[in-house]
Design an enzyme around this catalytic site. Structure first.
Site, mmCIF file in Angstrom:
data_model
loop_
_atom_site.group_PDB
_atom_site.id
_atom_site.type_symbol
_atom_site.label_atom_id
_atom_site.label_comp_id
_atom_site.label_asym_id
_atom_site.label_seq_id
_atom_site.Cartn_x
_atom_site.Cartn_y
_atom_site.Cartn_z
ATOM 1 C CG ASP A 72 -0.399 -0.286 2.510
ATOM 2 O OD1 ASP A 72 0.835 -0.411 2.621
ATOM 3 O OD2 ASP A 72 -1.172 -0.386 3.483
ATOM 4 C CG ASP A 117 1.805 0.169 10.711
ATOM 5 O OD1 ASP A 117 1.249 1.096 11.323
ATOM 6 O OD2 ASP A 117 1.614 -0.061 9.519
#
Length: 885
Positions: A71, A481
């Site tokens: 992404d 993340d």
């Protein structure tokens, strides 16, 4: 385990850094820069994965040709010989950073050399550029670009649906692209060179995740989400007649053309109330399979169905593996076994707890089996085993209670593909890696198949901060993340990310310059402390205490001797503390949200910056005073650092194209700054080992110098600069952090926004050794201290200190011992090790092989024991027995 993929660094900088016109070049700008004058070798500090992989594409005509899209981190091609992924979009430059987000991929089955990528990261204002379709005739080794008149959203909601880009399998000059934002369906008839909207396509989509979102992120129309050809309705060289298109519209999700795109109609009898995430066609059996969810994903989805459409009769059949009432997830991952028509697999992509689910049918969806099921709740029986030894951090260091397990089978599992040439090979993407198996058909025979990470070479972390201490591990990283890692060897995957606590995102870290064993990090966490400390160079951590009001990590600075810390967290003002942050007090004279750093010599001196003002504290962070320095950037897109070894030597980089932008230097502790001429733009600053014959540390920056954007190095305090990267190695946006290595001349670590930690070594004399080990040839006396630091039922932790008590330096070392009670090492850090029975050999890694006479080196490990846990009594370096303390 949910990981947010919105990159805060990009969002904060998009309006300032990446808008406006470039400033006029200084007249002498080109005189102090040597473009590509050095030859660098670029690699990733290995993490293996780290981000969301929403798409995997196998070529249908050539064996072992596969691609993956991420992404935010570009696209990759599978390399069968090494079982690794090769990055394909590292040539994307600073101005086009949005093109590192890949919303769709298509591999040409007529000409397998051709591959296409639809690129663009955000459809709202966060990405100032439009999307594009990249085309390659050499499998992604080089690219040409067709710019589009609208944006694409590789990191937008709905990015796991697809594929939105498709090549006609009969006439490969024809491609289709599904667009978001109400832009409709687009077509190219010249192999992707030019594109035009299919004007008569009847539905541009209407589904948005959250209409109330004023940012435009969650409120964008997700548009046209997939295109699928029925190859049986065409012949070689002639356009395929039947094409199916998925639309983000719960009442009108599937459209069809039976005349090669000349006209379109809604497929009759289709189910409503759901979004069709995927549409995969089995031409051999005449079935179109569809995976539905009530949401667009990749995070959300509470209900879902699987349907089968008979293309000849027009019959729709609900083939869902569970009753609708029993779903708490949507379906997305959808794959066919091309070698065994009728074999179908699907994923419950949004099943976060206790795990994702994978379903398999061998009778076209008539019946299904699950990857795991309950025996008696909460106990599970798995059809698979998981081996994450190549990337052990995928366990997250967790010890969950049933029915959860670690490592998880996955989450955000929107990409799932079976190799069209090998029924045993399956790959699927998760929010952190690509998992796969090469013995999938064991599923059908009732025996367990093995799932492993199939992700080596694919690096997709967003890097917020980097540190390379003068001793200990060569690299500490702060990541989005997955928190961050301590790399003792750049060529190997660390055993675990930072834990205790696990921050979802680490925003800043620092170490004490004169005591590098003291490290601090801050970050974001849904619940729990936002600061952590280490006293062993980041190998182990303990949580600090938050002052009132903290909502996020912010930035943090450690005093040069580790005696105190200054923290500028989100949610409250700047704070300071002595010791390890058990009691914080508010700093005065500095605004909330300021970026903070420490002087690298004076433990009482700290610095801050906010909105054009530089601040200085000489009392350990209790009070700050605004400097009279002027002409600094007025915004907050600024990063600065103090030089190790010299009090008051500060470098500041940053700004925006509509104001002051560049690189500034202060030699008086920030009282005044001098702007470097010729540096038109600079966004990061870092220091590394001085060049031979010089005393001042080498400077590194991500900057625009001489009209060229790149990574630059200076060995003369910024008087002249050398670009060390090239146009093939740009990695999009590199504005978060940079640092040299204080021990290896020329080595530079670069933070990327989705391609992980890149490091480069120069070909100059004194260049790096790649982080590997050296040959151990120690001589002379040695001493060992073996200390049990923790012990529990069946397990223990120990530290070993090895001292060179001889008169000559060691150029590498190897320490041998045997356990007295059969203990087994499970993890070891700061050294390489092998164990055979009770015998252990620990060897240096690349950065700690040189041990001067009178100096020491340390490493630690965890292990298991049974019955007794006695200390080893004999240690040897080579043939030399060591004194045991």
């Amino acid at each position: 385990m949910r990981r947010t993929r919105i990159l805060t660094a990009v969002l904060a900088l998009a309006a300032g850094l990446l808008a406006g016109s470039p400033p006029a070049l200084a007249a002498d700008a080109s005189k102090n820069v040597s473009i590509s004058a050095d030859t660098y070798t670029w690699k990733n500090a290995r993490i293996d994965g780290g981000g969301f992989v929403p798409g995997i594409v196998f070529n249908r005509a050539e064996k072992n040709l596969a691609y993956a899209r991420t992404d935010i981190g570009g696209a990759y091609r599978w390399q069968e010989s090494s079982k690794t992924w090769t990055p394909l979009l590292d040539s994307v430059g600073w101005d086009d950073w949005g093109h590192t987000g890949v919303v769709s991929l298509a591999s040409d089955s007529v000409d397998p050399d051709k591959v296409y990528a639809a690129v663009g990261t955000y459809t709202n204002s966060w990405d100032p550029g439009n999307g594009a379709v990249m085309r390659s005739a050499d499998r992604g080794a080089s690219w040409q670009r067709a710019d589009l008149p609208f944006k694409l959203g590789g990191n937008m909601p709905g990015r796991g649906m697809g594929e939105r880009l498709a090549v006609d399998p009969n006439r490969n000059s024809v491609l289709y692209l599904g667009a978001p934002s109400g832009k409709g369906l687009w077509r190219s008839t010249d192999s992707g060179v030019t594109w035009s909207q299919v004007a008569n396509f009847p539905n541009v989509g209407n589904y948005v995740q959250d209409p109330s979102d004023t940012s435009g992120y969650a409120s964008d129309n997700q548009g046209i989400v997939w295109v699928t050809f029925d190859e049986s309705t065409g012949t070689s060289g002639n356009a395929t007649q039947t094409i199916y298109v998925g639309v983000a519209d719960k009442d009108n999700a599937v459209y069809r053309s039976t005349d090669a795109g000349a006209s379109w109609s809604r497929v009759a009898g289709q189910p409503t109330g759901y979004l069709a995430h995927k549409g995969v066609l089995d031409a051999a059996n005449g079935y179109l399979y569809l995976a539905y969810s009530d949401k667009g994903g990749p995070y959300d989805g509470g209900k879902g169905r699987l349907w089968r459409y008979a293309t000849a009769s027009g019959t729709w059949t609900d083939i869902s593996p569970v009753a609708e009432a029993d779903t708490y997830y949507g379906f997305s991952g959808l794959a066919l076994d091309r070698q065994r028509p009728g074999t179908v697999m699907a994923t419950a992509y949004s099943s976060w707890w206790p795990d994702t689910q994978i379903f398999r049918s061998t009778d076209s969806g008539g019946s299904w089996t699950k990857a795991w099921d309950y025996t008696s709740y909460p106990n599970r029986a798995n059809r698979y085993t998981m081996d994450v030894s190549s990337a052990p951090w995928l366990t997250w260091g967790a010890n969950p209670s049933p029915p959860e397990q670690t490592p998880k089978l996955g989450w955000m599992t929107e990409a799932l593909e079976i190799d069209p040439f090998d029924s045993n090979r399956m790959m699927y993407g998760t929010g952190a890696t690509i998992y796969g198996t090469e013995d999938l058909t064991k599923w059908d025979s009732g025996s367990q198949f093995t799932i492993k990470p199939m992700v080596r070479g694919l690096e997709e972390t967003a890097v917020n901060d980097l540190a390379s201490p003068p001793s200990g591990a060569p690299l500490l990283s702060a990541l989005g993340d997955i928190g961050g890692f301590r790399h003792t060897d750049l060529t190997k995957v660390p055993s675990m990310m930072f834990t205790q606590p696990n921050f979802t995102t680490t925003t800043s870290l620092d170490y004490a310059e004169s005591n590098p064993n003291t490290v601090v990090r801050v970050g974001n966490l849904d619940s729990g402390p936002h600061i952590a400390f280490s006293t062993d160079n980041g190998a182990n951590w303990f949580a600090g205490t938050d002052p009132s009001g903290v909502s996020g990590g912010g930035t943090v600075a450690a005093a040069s001797d580790g005696s105190r810390f200054v923290w500028s967290p989100a949610g409250t003002g700047v704070q300071y503390a002595t010791g390890f942050g058990t009691s914080w007090q508010a700093s005065s004279g500095i605004p909330a949200g300021a970026t903070v750093e420490s002087d690298r010599v004076d433990p009482k001196t700290f610095y801050g910056f906010k909105s054009g003002k530089f601040y200085v504290s000489s009392d350990g962070g209790a009070t700050f005073t605004a400097s009279s320095a002027s002409g600094l950037p007025s915004g907050d897109s600024v990063r600065f650092k103090a030089l190790p070894g010299v009090k008051g030597d500060v470098w500041l980089a940053g700004g925006a194209t509509d104001g002051a932008y560049g690189l500034w230097h202060s030699t008086d502790g920030g009282a005044s700054f001098t702007k470097l001429s010729g540096v038109e733009q600079a966004d990061t600053i870092g220091f590394g080992k001085a060049a031979t014959g010089t005393s001042y540390q080498t400077l590194y920056t991500s900057a625009k110098i001489g009209g060229v954007r790149g990574i630059f190095r200076s060995t003369d305090k910024g008087a002249t600069w050398t670009r060390v990267n090239d146009d093939a190695h740009q990695w999009g946006w590199t504005g978060a952090a940079i640092t040299g290595d204080p021990r290896v001349y020329g080595r530079v670590y670069v933070a990327t926004n989705g391609r992980g930690v890149i490091y480069g070594d120069t070909s100059d004399t004194g260049g790096g050794d790649g982080g590997g080990e050296t040959d151990p040839t120690p001589t002379g006396a040695c001493a060992v201290t073996y200390k049990l630091t923790n012990q529990w039922s069946g397990g223990f932790q120990a530290d070993v200190q090895l001292s060179n008590t001889g008169s000559s330096a060691w150029n590498g070392w190897s320490l041998d011992w045997s356990f007295t009670d059969g203990q087994q090492i499970s993890q070891l850090w700061n050294a390489e090790y092998t164990q055979s029975g009770s015998a252990v050999t620990a060897k240096n890694v690349g950065w700690n092989g040189n041990v001067a006479a009178g100096a020491s080196v340390g490493f630690g490990f965890t292990g298991s024991w049974s019955g007794a846990n006695g200390k080893p009594t004999v240690f040897k370096v080579g043939e030399q027995s060591c004194t045991v303390a």
